[in-house]
Design a protein around this motif. Structure first.
Motif, PDB file in Angstrom:
ATOM      1  N   PRO A  92       4.770   3.358  14.030  1.00  0.00           N
ATOM      2  CA  PRO A  92       3.547   4.041  13.594  1.00  0.00           C
ATOM      3  C   PRO A  92       2.312   3.145  13.643  1.00  0.00           C
ATOM      4  N   LEU A  93       2.492   1.844  13.420  1.00  0.00           N
ATOM      5  CA  LEU A  93       1.344   0.940  13.509  1.00  0.00           C
ATOM      6  C   LEU A  93       0.791   0.909  14.933  1.00  0.00           C
ATOM      7  N   TRP A  94       1.675   0.847  15.918  1.00  0.00           N
ATOM      8  CA  TRP A  94       1.240   0.850  17.309  1.00  0.00           C
ATOM      9  C   TRP A  94       0.559   2.168  17.669  1.00  0.00           C
ATOM     10  N   LEU A  95       1.178   3.280  17.265  1.00  0.00           N
ATOM     11  CA  LEU A  95       0.655   4.593  17.636  1.00  0.00           C
ATOM     12  C   LEU A  95      -0.626   4.952  16.891  1.00  0.00           C
ATOM     13  N   ALA A  96      -0.939   4.225  15.817  1.00  0.00           N
ATOM     14  CA  ALA A  96      -2.211   4.451  15.138  1.00  0.00           C
ATOM     15  C   ALA A  96      -3.386   4.038  16.021  1.00  0.00           C
ATOM     16  N   ARG A  97      -3.147   3.132  16.961  1.00  0.00           N
ATOM     17  CA  ARG A  97      -4.200   2.639  17.841  1.00  0.00           C
ATOM     18  C   ARG A  97      -4.033   3.085  19.282  1.00  0.00           C
ATOM     19  N   PHE A  98      -2.775   3.256  19.691  1.00  0.00           N
ATOM     20  CA  PHE A  98      -2.508   3.590  21.087  1.00  0.00           C
ATOM     21  C   PHE A  98      -1.894   4.983  21.196  1.00  0.00           C
ATOM     22  N   ARG A  99      -2.101   5.629  22.328  1.00  0.00           N
ATOM     23  CA  ARG A  99      -1.633   6.992  22.529  1.00  0.00           C
ATOM     24  C   ARG A  99      -0.140   7.077  22.785  1.00  0.00           C
ATOM     25  N   MET A 100       0.466   5.980  23.216  1.00  0.00           N
ATOM     26  CA  MET A 100       1.885   5.961  23.550  1.00  0.00           C
ATOM     27  C   MET A 100       2.376   4.525  23.508  1.00  0.00           C
ATOM     28  N   GLY A 101       3.689   4.340  23.564  1.00  0.00           N
ATOM     29  CA  GLY A 101       4.249   3.006  23.600  1.00  0.00           C
ATOM     30  C   GLY A 101       3.889   2.282  24.886  1.00  0.00           C
ATOM     31  N   PRO A 102       3.959   0.953  24.901  1.00  0.00           N
ATOM     32  CA  PRO A 102       3.571   0.198  26.098  1.00  0.00           C
ATOM     33  C   PRO A 102       4.424   0.506  27.322  1.00  0.00           C
ATOM     34  N   LEU A 103       5.725   0.673  27.140  1.00  0.00           N
ATOM     35  CA  LEU A 103       6.573   0.970  28.287  1.00  0.00           C
ATOM     36  C   LEU A 103       6.494   2.442  28.671  1.00  0.00           C
ATOM     37  N   GLU A 104       6.209   3.329  27.714  1.00  0.00           N
ATOM     38  CA  GLU A 104       5.919   4.720  28.049  1.00  0.00           C
ATOM     39  C   GLU A 104       4.672   4.784  28.940  1.00  0.00           C
ATOM     40  N   TRP A 105       3.676   3.968  28.579  1.00  0.00           N
ATOM     41  CA  TRP A 105       2.436   3.922  29.363  1.00  0.00           C
ATOM     42  C   TRP A 105       2.697   3.429  30.783  1.00  0.00           C
ATOM     43  N   LEU A 106       3.477   2.361  30.899  1.00  0.00           N
ATOM     44  CA  LEU A 106       3.795   1.822  32.224  1.00  0.00           C
ATOM     45  C   LEU A 106       4.544   2.852  33.060  1.00  0.00           C
ATOM     46  N   TRP A 107       5.523   3.485  32.460  1.00  0.00           N
ATOM     47  CA  TRP A 107       6.322   4.490  33.174  1.00  0.00           C
ATOM     48  C   TRP A 107       5.450   5.658  33.618  1.00  0.00           C
ATOM     49  N   ARG A 108       4.546   6.064  32.745  1.00  0.00           N
ATOM     50  CA  ARG A 108       3.669   7.182  33.090  1.00  0.00           C
ATOM     51  C   ARG A 108       2.720   6.806  34.227  1.00  0.00           C
ATOM     52  N   CYS A 109       2.137   5.619  34.165  1.00  0.00           N
ATOM     53  CA  CYS A 109       1.238   5.176  35.240  1.00  0.00           C
ATOM     54  C   CYS A 109       1.964   5.142  36.579  1.00  0.00           C
ATOM     55  N   LEU A 110       3.170   4.606  36.590  1.00  0.00           N
ATOM     56  CA  LEU A 110       3.955   4.558  37.819  1.00  0.00           C
ATOM     57  C   LEU A 110       4.265   5.961  38.331  1.00  0.00           C
ATOM     58  N   SER A 111       4.589   6.870  37.427  1.00  0.00           N
ATOM     59  CA  SER A 111       4.976   8.223  37.825  1.00  0.00           C
ATOM     60  C   SER A 111       3.788   9.021  38.347  1.00  0.00           C
ATOM     61  N   TYR A 112       2.631   8.883  37.700  1.00  0.00           N
ATOM     62  CA  TYR A 112       1.439   9.603  38.131  1.00  0.00           C
ATOM     63  C   TYR A 112       0.739   8.908  39.284  1.00  0.00           C
ATOM     64  N   GLY A 113       1.051   7.622  39.489  1.00  0.00           N
ATOM     65  CA  GLY A 113       0.404   6.879  40.556  1.00  0.00           C
ATOM     66  C   GLY A 113      -1.053   6.589  40.287  1.00  0.00           C
ATOM     67  N   ARG A 114      -1.431   6.513  39.022  1.00  0.00           N
ATOM     68  CA  ARG A 114      -2.809   6.208  38.655  1.00  0.00           C
ATOM     69  C   ARG A 114      -2.846   5.630  37.252  1.00  0.00           C
ATOM     70  N   TRP A 115      -3.982   5.057  36.921  1.00  0.00           N
ATOM     71  CA  TRP A 115      -4.175   4.445  35.617  1.00  0.00           C
ATOM     72  C   TRP A 115      -4.348   5.522  34.562  1.00  0.00           C
TER      73      TRP A 115
END
Length: 420
Positions: free
Chosen positions: A389-412
């Motif tokens: 919850p501390l991480w998600l209070a500042r960020f929209r998703m976990g760091p590896l969720e973010w990486l996986w999403r960027c790779l999947s969408y092919g964009r930042w």
């Protein structure tokens, strides 16, 4: 899948434009159950982080003293956790295949799903080869390719087919547990003793030799991990007929409204009671096995364990009931852990290998029995319940969720909440 895309509202699945999912679109129960599953998985995996692969194959190989703490720790894991939380996480993965990929006629989302499964498989391959042989991500990636073919089936069809196949495995497991003691007794005490011991296996002395090899440096640890990974991946192929039907059950339960909390209350109560009854039987049988260990007792424990899916559904039903009737604040603590399940799963590996087998850590490998391991598991649970919850209070998703999403969408993809 474990990112926020995986919990898109059902109405979004037909969108042809692939837009990130807003926080309001998340589904509470899925996040809650996923958080419950990811924490419980660690309780089962802990032993494989701390000891060689052979430890998981037979109790006879275990070189630690059978103290009260170790016996109790082993009993708790076998009764409350073994095969219950992996089963739940597999069911939820089936839901995610649908929520990410949409219907089979949705080409845009189907393409996204295939890219996400590709990156999941690649990440799982790296995870398994470089860190921990017990990785399940690669297994989910290729099972997901099969699951995506049936994601447009109706709830009833998914439950009948997936539930029917799972029921067959369950009946076979129960039947094996009940009939094996009779067969072994008929074949004689020597055969029965050998079968109970699990057949050919490493001796405790050989286990200790492997422990010393792993502790000698990263190269030796990596070699042992590779050997175990090859065996584990071979075994995973035989789990495809188990995992895919479980994914079908999960998606069927979601489409029917069960996982969203829209089923009749009596059904949740019934499933909770059925799960509790089987849990009680398993606890009783495992307790007798510790004190007696005769073939009939072992068979009873095996039979009760064969119906672990009923306990899984009992857990899920109880948590959904708690969320519906005034205890949502209690179950809500699991939600951030579930929202970051991908990060938390891989973080569990990083923490555990750092503590047990990597040269930069204290090298606890081969030093802790089941009792002491529970202290480590509890500490990791507490850390993830706090940091998520501390991480998600500042960020929209976990760091590896973010990486996986960027790779999947092919964009930042923006990760800071202020950048949303």
């Amino acid at each position: 899948m474990t990112t926020s895309d995986a919990d898109a509202a059902p109405g979004d699945r037909h969108d042809s434009v692939l837009t990130p999912v807003a926080p309001g679109d998340r589904i509470f129960n899925l996040d809650m159950l996923r958080g419950w599953a990811i924490l419980g998985i660690l309780a089962v995996n802990a032993l494989t982080f701390a000891w060689p692969f052979a430890i998981a194959l037979s109790e006879e190989t275990r070189p630690w003293a059978m103290t009260t703490a170790n016996v109790t720790g082993d009993w708790v894991t076998a009764v409350f956790f073994q095969d219950k939380f992996r089963t739940l996480f597999t069911m939820l993965f089936g839901v995610s295949v649908f929520l990410v990929g949409g219907e089979r006629d949705n080409a845009a989302r189907g393409g996204l799903l295939r890219r996400r499964l590709f990156w999941l498989g690649l990440i799982g391959l790296i995870h398994g080869l470089a860190f921990w042989y017990g990785d399940i991500l690669l297994h989910y990636a290729y099972c997901g390719l099969l699951m995506m073919l049936v994601r447009s089936w109706s709830a009833g069809r998914l439950l009948w087919v997936g539930g029917g196949i799972t029921a067959v495995w369950t009946v076979l497991a129960i039947g094996t547990g009940l009939l094996a003691p009779v067969l072994m007794s008929a074949l004689g005490p020597d055969f029965a003793a050998k079968a109970t011991a699990g057949g050919p296996q490493l001796s405790p002395a050989e286990i200790i030799a492997v422990v010393e090899q792993v502790r000698s440096g990263y190269g030796a640890a990596l070699l042992q991990n590779l050997q175990a990974w090859i065996m584990a991946q071979g075994a995973s192929l035989f789990l495809i007929p188990v995992s895919v039907p479980l994914m079908m059950i999960g998606l069927g339960l979601f489409k029917s409204g069960y996982l969203s909390g829209r089923a009749p209350v009596w059904l949740y109560v019934l499933m909770t009671l059925i799960g509790a009854a089987n849990l009680a039987l398993l606890g009783y049988a495992e307790g007798l096995k510790v004190t007696g260990g005769t073939l009939p007792v072992v068979g009873l424990a095996t039979a009760a364990a064969g119906a672990a899916t009923l306990i899984t559904l009992g857990y899920a039903s109880l948590l959904i009931l708690m969320s519906r009737f005034g205890l949502k604040a209690l179950t809500a603590v699991l939600v951030p852990v579930g929202q970051m399940a991908f990060t938390n799963y891989l973080t569990q590996t990083l923490i555990m290998v750092s503590l047990f087998s990597m040269p930069w850590g204290p090298l606890w490998y081969g030093t802790m029995g089941p009792g002491a391991l529970w202290a480590v598991v509890g500490a990791v649970w507490l850390a993830q319940l706090i940091w998520s919850p501390l991480w998600l209070a500042r960020f929209r998703m976990g760091p590896l969720e973010w990486l996986w999403r960027c790779l999947s969408y092919g964009r930042w993809i923006p990760i800071l909440r202020s950048a949303a």
